[in-house]
Design a protein around this motif. Structure first.
Motif: not given
Ligand SMILES: O=C(O)[C@H](O)[C@@H](O)[C@H](O)[C@H](O)COP(=O)(O)O
Length: 319
Positions: A184-189, A191-200, A237-245
């Motif tokens: 979740e934290d990585y996806e938030t980062i 999204k911030q980079l999309v907002k500031n134009g670094v990530l297209a 749906t998610k941009w980044v997800t997690h796996i436990l197994d």
């Protein structure tokens, strides 16, 4: 719609090529647009490759999207692959730095990092504008950053510590969080980079559009931490997800999802060694079955997908 795949073989390797590939050095006139061949030749001008086009029926990927393009590069030795991969990456760095003022690069773990070693040497160490690079991971193991299993540590030791990318532009996961929290934290980062134009952002998919994803593939056909038969391959749906197994240890990881991988402008799939020949053969075959390997699900919406392989990795193609 373009359904063609072009194939380039290292000139030094041509004498030992499987007959299928060698025979197709003179393609029939009905093959894919010359435009795509020209662009490959330009990109790989120093790789001493001889581009060849194969008909769509021979090298089709499943249902490529409107503007996607697929290329298969075969090198006689991993050393030559590394030389070509460095030039390919440096050329894209220059292109995106000029076009957007930033170059967003995604790394995997595994053997990919060793394959990037030529970028840390002349001329690229001096000629690449490293200040434009923003570095991400397609997947990461949920371990401390100094742990032997960390993909960040692997990339730091083998690549990042040798090139002057600003530290604030290297986006490691927060290793103090759980797998779910880190995803979740990585996806938030992102999204911030999309907002500031670094990530297209992709205009068509609604997912982030990285300039270049440098990926590896496991012998089972997994890419990132998206494994055959695992429900995560269907996450849309998610941009980044997690796996436990994760079937490949360690079990806890975060990973980009397929919509993010498939929204990329460029993907380099770097695959070497006989252990991967079966997965390469299945991925490149035009006979598609319902049990698609994850690597077969990497179908770019609007981009260029390039296999960087060696002779061993394509050794089952003539079959
Ligand atoms: O964290 C990971 O496990 C890697 O990111 C993984 O997805 C890797 O890219 C492939 O397993 C290929 O690895 P090799 O190239 O070493 O086979």
């Amino acid at each position: 719609m373009s359904t063609s795949m072009s194939v380039s073989v290292s000139a030094a390797a041509s004498s030992s090529l499987p007959p299928l590939l060698a025979r197709r050095r003179s393609p029939p006139a009905s093959l894919a647009p010359v435009r795509s061949l020209r662009s490959r030749s330009r990109l790989l001008s120093s790789a001493r490759t001889t581009p060849v086009l194969l008909p769509a029926a021979a090298m089709a990927a499943p249902a490529p999207a409107a503007s996607s393009k697929r290329d298969l590069l075969i090198f006689d030795a991993e050393e030559n692959l590394a030389v070509a991969l460095a030039k390919y990456t440096a050329d894209l760095s220059a292109k995106f730095a000029a076009e957007r003022g930033a170059f967003t690069v995604v790394l995997s773990g595994g053997s990919l990092i060793y394959a990037l070693r030529k970028l840390t040497e002349a001329p690229y160490l001096e000629t690449v504008d490293w200040s434009k690079w923003h570095v991400f991971w397609v997947d990461e193991r949920v371990v401390p950053k100094d742990h032997e299993d960390s993909n960040y540590k692997l990339a730091l030791d083998g690549f990042l510590s040798k090139v002057p990318i600003p530290a604030g532009q290297v986006y490691a996961i927060n290793d103090a969080l759980s797998a779910e929290g880190a995803a979740e934290d990585y996806e938030t980062i992102l999204k911030q980079l999309v907002k500031n134009g670094v990530l297209a952002m992709s205009k068509t998919t609604g997912f982030p559009r990285f300039d270049l994803q440098l990926l590896g593939m496991g012998p089972d056909g997994h890419i990132a931490s998206l494994f055959p038969g695992h429900p995560l391959v269907k996450e849309n749906t998610k941009w980044v997800t997690h796996i436990l197994d994760s079937p490949k240890p360690p079990p806890q990881r975060i990973t980009f999802t397929f919509p993010v991988i498939n929204s990329s402008a460029y993907v380099a799939m770097v695959v070497t060694g006989a252990g991967k020949a079966g997965a390469v053969q299945k991925a490149i075959s035009d006979k598609k079955t319902s049990d698609l390997l994850p690597v077969e699900m990497a179908i770019l919406d609007d981009g260029e997908f390039t296999w960087f392989t060696d002779k061993e990795a394509v050794s089952m193609l003539q079959n």
